[in-house]
Design a protein around this motif. Structure first.
Motif, mmCIF file in Angstrom:
data_model
loop_
_atom_site.group_PDB
_atom_site.id
_atom_site.type_symbol
_atom_site.label_atom_id
_atom_site.label_comp_id
_atom_site.label_asym_id
_atom_site.label_seq_id
_atom_site.Cartn_x
_atom_site.Cartn_y
_atom_site.Cartn_z
ATOM 1 N N SER A 111 76.866 100.910 70.719
ATOM 2 C CA SER A 111 78.014 101.961 70.240
ATOM 3 C C SER A 111 78.726 101.517 69.319
ATOM 4 N N ALA B 20 69.880 107.174 78.742
ATOM 5 C CA ALA B 20 68.552 107.442 77.833
ATOM 6 C C ALA B 20 68.518 106.386 76.970
ATOM 7 N N ALA B 21 69.581 105.926 76.412
ATOM 8 C CA ALA B 21 69.522 104.745 75.394
ATOM 9 C C ALA B 21 68.880 103.351 76.011
ATOM 10 N N LYS C 268 77.463 109.291 78.861
ATOM 11 C CA LYS C 268 76.735 110.343 79.142
ATOM 12 C C LYS C 268 75.300 109.965 78.470
ATOM 13 N N SER C 269 75.138 109.373 77.568
ATOM 14 C CA SER C 269 73.544 109.098 76.952
ATOM 15 C C SER C 269 73.332 107.560 77.076
ATOM 16 N N ASP D 115 77.424 110.220 84.533
ATOM 17 C CA ASP D 115 77.310 110.302 83.177
ATOM 18 C C ASP D 115 78.667 110.951 82.939
ATOM 19 N N TRP E 85 75.291 106.246 71.298
ATOM 20 C CA TRP E 85 74.717 105.307 71.769
ATOM 21 C C TRP E 85 73.308 105.118 71.052
ATOM 22 N N ASN F 34 75.636 110.896 68.215
ATOM 23 C CA ASN F 34 74.933 109.306 68.067
ATOM 24 C C ASN F 34 75.880 108.341 68.696
ATOM 25 N N CYS G 128 68.620 106.868 68.021
ATOM 26 C CA CYS G 128 70.158 107.290 68.443
ATOM 27 C C CYS G 128 70.269 108.500 69.690
ATOM 28 N N PHE G 129 71.008 108.530 70.554
ATOM 29 C CA PHE G 129 71.184 109.466 71.324
ATOM 30 C C PHE G 129 72.249 110.386 71.487
ATOM 31 N N ASP G 130 72.196 111.430 72.007
ATOM 32 C CA ASP G 130 73.414 112.279 71.963
ATOM 33 C C ASP G 130 73.630 112.799 70.765
ATOM 34 N N ASP G 131 74.340 114.252 70.801
ATOM 35 C CA ASP G 131 74.607 115.003 69.832
ATOM 36 C C ASP G 131 75.394 114.079 68.391
#
Length: 175
Positions: free
Chosen positions: A53, A166-167, A162-163, A136, A35, A33, A28-31
């Motif tokens: 998501s 990266a996902a 935003k993330s 983003d 994505w 999660n 998972c990505f971002d603070d």
């Protein structure tokens, strides 16, 4: 000999930083999660990779998915639990600037099928491209309308993009 050992340790240390994830790995990505992504499964490579998501709003679970099946990418939405008596509709909107409503891009999803209490929707290629090309700072709004014949209601979700990059990178390359 000591220099060689230190050199080998440094090489393997750097090499381990650039290794890719294993098959069917999840991250998972971002603070928050927002994505999460999976790499391709070894046992079923035709199912490809996916970034999701997922949230629960009221009694509904809404999954917004960008995936690749048989080398064909798509933007999908899954809504559950849904009974056969219920009608459900999904619309999306990609919004770069909350005040610049003239530039918002809106899309309607097409229901593919309903399986095991889950309504499966797909969006056209233009919707996928709009999400992938968004900055983003953009947000994806998912609007779900449910009608069971006696009562109808609408729910919506605002998803940060935003993330997503990266996902998707992790899902497609394992990095």
């Amino acid at each position: 000999m000591r220099v060689l050992a230190i050199g080998l340790l440094a090489f393997f240390g750097v090499a381990s930083l650039t290794t890719t994830a294993a098959a069917n790995e999840y991250r998972c990505f971002d603070d928050e999660n927002i994505w999460c992504a999976w790499t391709v499964r070894e046992s079923a490579p035709e199912l490809g990779w996916r970034a999701v998501s997922k949230t629960r709003i009221q009694s509904l679970v809404i999954e917004t998915v960008i995936d690749s099946r048989n080398n064909s990418a798509a933007l999908r939405v899954h809504v559950s639990p849904i009974t056969p008596q219920e009608q459900v509709a999904v619309n999306l909107s990609v919004r770069e600037d909350p005040d610049g409503w003239q530039d918002w891009q809106s899309f309607s999803a097409t229901m593919l099928d309903m399986q095991d209490g889950r309504a499966n929707f797909v969006l056209d290629r233009a919707a996928l491209v709009a999400v992938l090309e968004a900055t983003d700072n953009a947000h994806l709004y998912v609007f779900v309308e449910l009608d069971n014949g006696t009562k109808s209601y609408k729910v919506s979700r605002k998803i940060s993009l935003k993330s997503l990059g990266a996902a998707l990178l992790f899902a497609r390359t394992g990095r």
